[in-house]
Design an enzyme around this catalytic site. Structure first.
Site, PDB file in Angstrom:
ATOM      1  N   ARG A 198      45.765 113.958  51.026  1.00  0.00           N
ATOM      2  CA  ARG A 198      46.591 115.073  50.582  1.00  0.00           C
ATOM      3  C   ARG A 198      47.772 115.253  51.510  1.00  0.00           C
ATOM      4  NH1 ARG A 198      43.737 120.611  48.756  1.00  0.00           N
ATOM      5  NH2 ARG A 198      42.223 119.016  48.165  1.00  0.00           N
ATOM      6  N   SER A 217      45.556 120.211  43.848  1.00  0.00           N
ATOM      7  CA  SER A 217      44.651 121.358  43.816  1.00  0.00           C
ATOM      8  C   SER A 217      45.441 122.662  43.888  1.00  0.00           C
ATOM      9  CB  SER A 217      43.631 121.240  44.950  1.00  0.00           C
ATOM     10  OG  SER A 217      42.654 122.248  44.863  1.00  0.00           O
ATOM     11  N   HIS A 218      45.209 123.458  44.939  1.00  0.00           N
ATOM     12  CA  HIS A 218      45.858 124.768  45.074  1.00  0.00           C
ATOM     13  C   HIS A 218      47.021 124.738  46.063  1.00  0.00           C
ATOM     14  CE1 HIS A 218      42.956 124.479  48.329  1.00  0.00           C
ATOM     15  NE2 HIS A 218      43.681 125.368  48.991  1.00  0.00           N
ATOM     16  N   LYS A 244      41.751 112.397  45.074  1.00  0.00           N
ATOM     17  CA  LYS A 244      40.312 112.525  45.277  1.00  0.00           C
ATOM     18  C   LYS A 244      39.646 111.268  44.735  1.00  0.00           C
ATOM     19  CE  LYS A 244      40.234 117.579  44.847  1.00  0.00           C
ATOM     20  NZ  LYS A 244      39.714 118.742  44.081  1.00  0.00           N
ATOM     21  N   ASP A 299      41.756 127.270  39.809  1.00  0.00           N
ATOM     22  CA  ASP A 299      42.811 126.700  40.640  1.00  0.00           C
ATOM     23  C   ASP A 299      43.524 125.588  39.878  1.00  0.00           C
ATOM     24  OD1 ASP A 299      40.916 124.686  40.778  1.00  0.00           O
ATOM     25  OD2 ASP A 299      41.203 124.319  42.916  1.00  0.00           O
ATOM     26  N   ASP A 354      43.449 122.408  39.651  1.00  0.00           N
ATOM     27  CA  ASP A 354      42.779 121.265  39.024  1.00  0.00           C
ATOM     28  C   ASP A 354      41.404 121.614  38.451  1.00  0.00           C
ATOM     29  OD1 ASP A 354      41.684 121.527  41.647  1.00  0.00           O
ATOM     30  OD2 ASP A 354      41.019 119.450  41.618  1.00  0.00           O
ATOM     31  N   ASP A 409      38.518 122.947  39.910  1.00  0.00           N
ATOM     32  CA  ASP A 409      37.228 122.826  40.603  1.00  0.00           C
ATOM     33  C   ASP A 409      36.882 124.078  41.411  1.00  0.00           C
ATOM     34  OD1 ASP A 409      38.965 122.526  42.739  1.00  0.00           O
ATOM     35  OD2 ASP A 409      38.252 120.542  43.327  1.00  0.00           O
ATOM     36  N   ARG A 410      37.738 125.132  41.323  1.00  0.00           N
ATOM     37  CA  ARG A 410      37.458 126.384  42.024  1.00  0.00           C
ATOM     38  C   ARG A 410      37.596 127.548  41.061  1.00  0.00           C
ATOM     39  NH1 ARG A 410      41.653 126.940  45.763  1.00  0.00           N
ATOM     40  NH2 ARG A 410      40.611 128.768  46.576  1.00  0.00           N
ATOM     41  N   HIS A 452      34.255 126.937  45.248  1.00  0.00           N
ATOM     42  CA  HIS A 452      33.616 125.693  44.803  1.00  0.00           C
ATOM     43  C   HIS A 452      32.128 125.973  44.583  1.00  0.00           C
ATOM     44  CE1 HIS A 452      36.720 122.585  45.529  1.00  0.00           C
ATOM     45  NE2 HIS A 452      37.120 123.348  46.524  1.00  0.00           N
TER      46      HIS A 452
END
Length: 453
Positions: free
Chosen positions: A15, A102-103, A112, A237, A239, A241-242, A323
């Site tokens: 990232r 992501s965020h 990932k 978020d 993508d 996953d949260r 998560h």
């Protein structure tokens, strides 16, 4: 060959800012991932990318690298991380790569990687970088691209596994992230009346940043839930996953209290183990113990969480950041977690009443101090020199968690951004201020953020 900046290789994914994480860099990541995969006998890898403006070009370049390593690429196109995990699990023997920031801010992106069901993180990520530097990247024949659409299969799987006892009225806020292309369809299929906020995918994030941990990002969700008399509000978020949640009365549920709600439901079905990250409240362990379960603190990070979930057979795992992973699903899928919560509400659970049953404490939000150097080196230096006069013990699982009779303090380095993360929880405000002062002394001369009472 392009440069391979060490700063891009974080603890559990790749990232960084897009002036470093370029398409050329992504190509070499594809070559390296493909080489590792072929050595493990893996010939298919699912590939998806989020809605960021930089993501399509990164995905094209990474796919080219995989092709030249002899990999069959199952191309999902623009998708969210839960969909990529599902495709990897059911179509590629657990192997998948997701292009997502992501965020993080719009000028960031990330990669990932999961091979044969294992997230490539820590030492394995560093080994991947060394392979890229050493050019241990053999060409292989046999690579190809196949377009793959698993949306209908994914929705059907959740509909079968997580049926609702009655229809619900819900508000969902996707913050213009990639979950917006899937979440409305999923929850309508689960018999919900869905009111959408910012479900149009737009990598500029023109309305608010897609980070449900930041209370300011949930203000419109709170207002809409109240105005529409909805049963609950769900936020995701960038993508997917949260998860963030707002109750019917407009209350934001912290991630650790969400975990306690999930643990209540899972432990009602069977005795079991619950995992919580080091940033979470002491109340998690207390609550799980009251329910007859066992629990343990783990380092923050989705890769650690999923690995430990498999190792322990835990019924549920979660982080303060939102998560969550369950024994029956194994990956941090916020759409799945949202549906799990909807099951509880549809069965008659009043979230506000449940929250009122939890142990009471006062706490700070997750506080952040910007850094210019290495956060991990700073935390190690603090560990060696700092004194916490009223503490019982200092845990070094992931940074420093300083335990007190009446609370805890946390000092850790973020694994994704150059900040020092701080958190305090205590039985009362007097104890919180005492712990705050001990932490402030430990990190000096860095300024300690203000805590609103």
């Amino acid at each position: 060959m392009t440069s391979i900046p060490s700063s891009l290789f974080k603890a559990y994914d790749i990232r960084g800012q897009i002036h470093l994480l370029t398409p050329d860099f992504a190509y070499w990541v594809g070559r390296a991932c493909g080489a590792v995969a072929r050595e493990q006998g893996i010939v298919k890898i699912a590939l998806g990318f989020d809605g960021r403006l930089s993501s399509p070009a990164l995905a094209i370049a990474l796919a080219k690298g995989l092709l030249e390593a002899g990999i069959t690429v199952l191309d999902l196109g623009m998708s969210c991380t839960p969909l990529l995990y599902y495709a990897a699990r059911h179509q590629a023997a657990g192997s998948g790569i997701m292009i997502t920031g992501s965020h993080n801010p719009p000028d960031y992106n990330g990669i990932k990687i999961m091979l044969a069901g294992v997230t490539i993180a820590g030492d394995a990520l560093q080994a991947l970088r060394q392979r890229m530097i050493a050019q241990q990247l053999p060409f292989q024949n046999g690579g190809s691209i196949q377009m793959l659409d698993v949306v209908a299969d994914y929705v059907a799987a959740l509909e079968q596994q997580l049926p609702l006892a009655k229809p619900l009225k819900i508000v969902i806020d996707c913050g213009n992230g990639s979950p917006g292309a899937l979440a409305p369809t999923l929850y309508r299929q689960l018999s919900c009346e869905v009111i959408e906020l910012y479900c149009e995918v737009d990598g500029r994030f023109p309305n608010h940043h897609p980070d449900p941990q930041v209370a300011e990002n949930l203000r419109e969700l709170q207002a809409t839930v109240l105005a529409e008399h909805a049963d609950v509000g769900l936020a995701f978020d960038g993508d997917g996953d949260r998860l963030g949640v707002v109750t019917r009365t407009g209350k934001i549920i912290p991630g650790d209290q969400l975990l306690m709600l999930f643990a209540t439901a899972e432990l009602a079905k069977q005795a079991g183990h619950v995992l919580f990250d080091i940033k979470s409240s002491r109340a998690v362990a207390q609550w799980v113990s009251q329910l007859g379960g066992s629990s343990e603190a783990i380092p923050t990070g989705h890769s650690y969480m999923k690995r430990r979930l498999r190792e322990t057979g835990a019924v549920v795992a979660g982080e303060l950041s939102g998560h969550f992973a369950f024994a029956a699903w194994q990956v941090d899928d916020a759409l799945y977690a949202g549906a799990k919560l909807l099951q509880q509400i549809a069965a008659g659970v009043d979230l506000d009443a449940e929250l009122a049953r939890f142990p009471i404490s006062v706490s700070s939000p997750e506080l952040q101090v910007p850094l210019t150097g290495s956060g991990h080196a700073l935390v190690d230096e603090i560990r060696q020199r700092a004194i916490f006069p009223s503490a019982n013990q200092v845990l070094c699982i992931d940074g420093l968690r300083i335990e007190y009779t009446d609370g805890f303090g946390l000092i850790r380095a973020s694994n994704t951004t150059p900040v020092l993360t701080l958190r305090i929880e205590a039985d009362n405000m007097h104890a919180l201020q005492r712990i705050r002062q001990e932490l402030a002394n430990a990190i000096a001369p860095l300024p300690f953020p203000e805590i609103e009472e």
